[in-house]
Design a protein around this motif. Structure first.
Motif, PDB file in Angstrom:
ATOM      1  N   VAL A  65       6.643 -35.264  15.759  1.00  0.00           N
ATOM      2  CA  VAL A  65       6.088 -34.246  14.867  1.00  0.00           C
ATOM      3  C   VAL A  65       6.058 -34.788  13.443  1.00  0.00           C
ATOM      4  N   LYS A  66       4.878 -34.667  12.828  1.00  0.00           N
ATOM      5  CA  LYS A  66       4.749 -35.098  11.435  1.00  0.00           C
ATOM      6  C   LYS A  66       5.423 -34.049  10.564  1.00  0.00           C
ATOM      7  N   LEU A  67       6.484 -34.455   9.946  1.00  0.00           N
ATOM      8  CA  LEU A  67       7.336 -33.498   9.245  1.00  0.00           C
ATOM      9  C   LEU A  67       6.676 -32.882   8.024  1.00  0.00           C
ATOM     10  N   SER A  68       5.834 -33.646   7.348  1.00  0.00           N
ATOM     11  CA  SER A  68       5.264 -33.141   6.099  1.00  0.00           C
ATOM     12  C   SER A  68       4.329 -31.961   6.335  1.00  0.00           C
ATOM     13  N   VAL A  69       3.884 -31.790   7.591  1.00  0.00           N
ATOM     14  CA  VAL A  69       3.053 -30.617   7.872  1.00  0.00           C
ATOM     15  C   VAL A  69       3.704 -29.704   8.908  1.00  0.00           C
ATOM     16  N   LEU A  70       5.007 -29.849   9.024  1.00  0.00           N
ATOM     17  CA  LEU A  70       5.726 -28.973   9.953  1.00  0.00           C
ATOM     18  C   LEU A  70       5.540 -27.526   9.548  1.00  0.00           C
ATOM     19  N   GLU A  71       5.200 -26.718  10.523  1.00  0.00           N
ATOM     20  CA  GLU A  71       5.051 -25.299  10.249  1.00  0.00           C
ATOM     21  C   GLU A  71       6.092 -24.547  11.034  1.00  0.00           C
ATOM     22  N   VAL A 128      21.700 -39.080  31.173  1.00  0.00           N
ATOM     23  CA  VAL A 128      21.786 -39.540  29.782  1.00  0.00           C
ATOM     24  C   VAL A 128      21.906 -38.352  28.831  1.00  0.00           C
ATOM     25  N   LEU A 129      22.719 -38.521  27.789  1.00  0.00           N
ATOM     26  CA  LEU A 129      22.803 -37.531  26.711  1.00  0.00           C
ATOM     27  C   LEU A 129      22.395 -38.203  25.405  1.00  0.00           C
ATOM     28  N   ASP A 130      21.436 -37.585  24.707  1.00  0.00           N
ATOM     29  CA  ASP A 130      21.093 -38.026  23.349  1.00  0.00           C
ATOM     30  C   ASP A 130      21.866 -37.093  22.419  1.00  0.00           C
ATOM     31  N   LEU A 131      22.995 -37.581  21.912  1.00  0.00           N
ATOM     32  CA  LEU A 131      23.935 -36.744  21.155  1.00  0.00           C
ATOM     33  C   LEU A 131      23.619 -36.828  19.660  1.00  0.00           C
ATOM     34  N   GLY A 132      23.347 -35.665  19.048  1.00  0.00           N
ATOM     35  CA  GLY A 132      22.896 -35.652  17.647  1.00  0.00           C
ATOM     36  C   GLY A 132      21.492 -36.200  17.589  1.00  0.00           C
ATOM     37  N   CYS A 133      20.642 -35.634  18.454  1.00  0.00           N
ATOM     38  CA  CYS A 133      19.359 -36.280  18.786  1.00  0.00           C
ATOM     39  C   CYS A 133      18.315 -36.252  17.681  1.00  0.00           C
ATOM     40  N   GLY A 134      18.293 -35.223  16.830  1.00  0.00           N
ATOM     41  CA  GLY A 134      17.209 -35.117  15.856  1.00  0.00           C
ATOM     42  C   GLY A 134      15.869 -35.141  16.571  1.00  0.00           C
ATOM     43  N   ALA A 135      15.036 -36.113  16.252  1.00  0.00           N
ATOM     44  CA  ALA A 135      13.703 -36.225  16.862  1.00  0.00           C
ATOM     45  C   ALA A 135      13.772 -36.496  18.363  1.00  0.00           C
ATOM     46  N   HIS A 151      19.645 -35.046  28.570  1.00  0.00           N
ATOM     47  CA  HIS A 151      19.988 -33.858  27.789  1.00  0.00           C
ATOM     48  C   HIS A 151      19.948 -34.222  26.309  1.00  0.00           C
ATOM     49  N   PHE A 152      19.469 -33.281  25.517  1.00  0.00           N
ATOM     50  CA  PHE A 152      19.334 -33.492  24.078  1.00  0.00           C
ATOM     51  C   PHE A 152      20.224 -32.493  23.359  1.00  0.00           C
ATOM     52  N   GLN A 153      20.961 -32.953  22.340  1.00  0.00           N
ATOM     53  CA  GLN A 153      21.795 -32.033  21.540  1.00  0.00           C
ATOM     54  C   GLN A 153      21.560 -32.287  20.067  1.00  0.00           C
ATOM     55  N   ASP A 154      21.385 -31.210  19.317  1.00  0.00           N
ATOM     56  CA  ASP A 154      21.380 -31.299  17.854  1.00  0.00           C
ATOM     57  C   ASP A 154      22.199 -30.143  17.305  1.00  0.00           C
ATOM     58  N   TYR A 155      22.779 -30.338  16.151  1.00  0.00           N
ATOM     59  CA  TYR A 155      23.558 -29.251  15.530  1.00  0.00           C
ATOM     60  C   TYR A 155      22.666 -28.038  15.264  1.00  0.00           C
ATOM     61  N   ASN A 156      21.452 -28.303  14.774  1.00  0.00           N
ATOM     62  CA  ASN A 156      20.573 -27.229  14.299  1.00  0.00           C
ATOM     63  C   ASN A 156      19.557 -26.803  15.346  1.00  0.00           C
ATOM     64  N   SER A 157      19.510 -25.503  15.631  1.00  0.00           N
ATOM     65  CA  SER A 157      18.571 -25.030  16.655  1.00  0.00           C
ATOM     66  C   SER A 157      17.123 -25.176  16.201  1.00  0.00           C
ATOM     67  N   THR A 158      16.878 -25.074  14.902  1.00  0.00           N
ATOM     68  CA  THR A 158      15.500 -25.269  14.418  1.00  0.00           C
ATOM     69  C   THR A 158      15.011 -26.680  14.737  1.00  0.00           C
ATOM     70  N   VAL A 159      15.902 -27.643  14.645  1.00  0.00           N
ATOM     71  CA  VAL A 159      15.527 -29.029  14.954  1.00  0.00           C
ATOM     72  C   VAL A 159      15.110 -29.137  16.424  1.00  0.00           C
ATOM     73  N   ILE A 160      15.895 -28.518  17.311  1.00  0.00           N
ATOM     74  CA  ILE A 160      15.566 -28.565  18.746  1.00  0.00           C
ATOM     75  C   ILE A 160      14.200 -27.910  18.997  1.00  0.00           C
ATOM     76  N   ASP A 161      13.999 -26.712  18.437  1.00  0.00           N
ATOM     77  CA  ASP A 161      12.767 -25.964  18.713  1.00  0.00           C
ATOM     78  C   ASP A 161      11.530 -26.581  18.065  1.00  0.00           C
ATOM     79  N   GLU A 162      11.690 -27.054  16.845  1.00  0.00           N
ATOM     80  CA  GLU A 162      10.509 -27.476  16.082  1.00  0.00           C
ATOM     81  C   GLU A 162      10.254 -28.976  16.115  1.00  0.00           C
ATOM     82  N   ILE A 163      11.267 -29.750  16.497  1.00  0.00           N
ATOM     83  CA  ILE A 163      11.108 -31.208  16.467  1.00  0.00           C
ATOM     84  C   ILE A 163      11.366 -31.836  17.846  1.00  0.00           C
TER      85      ILE A 163
END
Ligand code: SAM
Length: 317
Positions: A65-71, A128-135, A151-163
């Protein structure tokens, strides 16, 4: 205040201020971090929705996801009017509360991807676990390497949903073509062009699960869940040891979730100026705990010094 903020890479202007809540002081933030509940994110049935309004870019044949136009959606609004474009001059503006850096792709992710090729790391049939996955690029590489489950984990739920989720979906959609030449792929794709292709590609997603929340909480959720859970053969984690305050939670999470013969591939800067964490401090922490053995398998000296460390249980074969 600026003083109370911590950053994993103050050398980079655009680096997010990590582990902080814009509206709270540091002590309150830490308290909040400790109780941040874990949540499993469901995968929407309509995958087109996941990619709606996203503009994708590619790097090393991977879409993101191109972050500069993230909606992002206004909470509660589900119609098109509810969609708000945000300027991401400050990444943390997109995240309510404590932000841990998952919106941007950090350079050690690329170090680890390079190491996978050099060391011919095998993902086939692995859990496999991607721990602190971000993108989530590391997990996506594992998926492409025919991992059985990722499995993917990030601290922030917005990161999981939007990225993270959009990135996994976008790369699943491209999966078929990837085997051909990926080089002629356009740098950016509009949502409408991708929408048609989102159908019929959920198989890869059946192998994925997505979690947000603080590490110990995610670990607890996985271990206490009714869903079947087998420990991970491989845990991938990049740029997650910048803050020594989190070492205990990170160490214990690795100890709880790694299979007895599994391996952690950890990529990190040698030192995180301004935050205090770094590879040698974490290595010492691990030594003291006496649960894991470590092996520094690669050092990278261009720019800020970085390295890759393998971690396995002391009594593993
Ligand atoms: N791995 C990604 C990369 O290399 O681009 C993101 C790195 S970002 C600097 C740090 C990541 O670790 C974030 O995804 C954040 O959510 C996660 N993280 C940091 N501290 C955490 C904690 N205490 N509990 C859960 N996740 C945490």
């Amino acid at each position: 205040t600026e003083k109370s903020r911590k950053t994993a890479d103050p050398a980079a202007d655009s680096s997010p201020k990590l582990g902080t809540d814009k509206h709270q002081n540091e002590t309150t933030s830490k308290k909040k971090l400790c109780v941040k509940a874990a949540k499993e994110h469901s995968i929407p049935e309509d995958l087109n929705k996941v990619l709606e309004n996203k503009v994708m870019e590619t790097v090393l044949d991977l879409s993101y996801v191109k972050l500069s136009v993230l909606e992002i959606m206004c909470s509660g609004d589900t119609d098109r009017e509810g969609i708000v474009s945000k300027s991401v001059s400050s990444h943390s503006d997109l995240i309510p509360g404590v932000y841990e850096g998952g919106l941007k792709i950090w350079e050690c992710t690329f170090d680890l991807m390079e190491y996978f090729s050099e060391a011919e790391i095998e993902f086939t049939n692995k859990t496999v676990l991607d721990l602190g996955c971000g993108a989530g690029l590391l997990g996506i590489v594992a998926l492409r390497g025919k991992a059985d489950r990722v499995h993917f984990q990030d601290y922030n739920s917005t990161v999981i949903d939007e990225i993270t989720l959009p990135n996994v979906v976008a790369n699943c959609i491209n999966e078929g073509r990837r085997m051909g030449s990926g080089k002629d792929r356009k740098a950016s794709k509009t949502p409408s062009k991708r929408a048609r292709k989102a159908e019929g590609s959920p198989n890869v997603l059946n192998r994925c699960r997505f979690f947000s929340g603080e590490w110990s909480q995610v670990s607890q959720l996985l271990l206490s869940s009714n869903k079947p859970f087998s420990k991970y053969d491989i845990i991938l984690t990049s740029e997650t040891i910048y803050n020594p305050d989190y070492y205990s939670a990170l160490h214990d999470t690795l100890a709880e979730l790694l299979d007895k013969n599994g391996c952690v591939y950890l990529a990190s800067k040698v030192h995180y100026f301004g935050v205090g964490g770094g590879i040698y401090l974490f290595e010492k922490f691990i030594e003291k705990k006496n649960v894991f053995r470590t092996n520094m398998v690669k050092t990278i000296n261009q720019g800020l010094q970085r390295c890759i460390m393998e971690i396995a249980f002391k009594d593993s074969c």
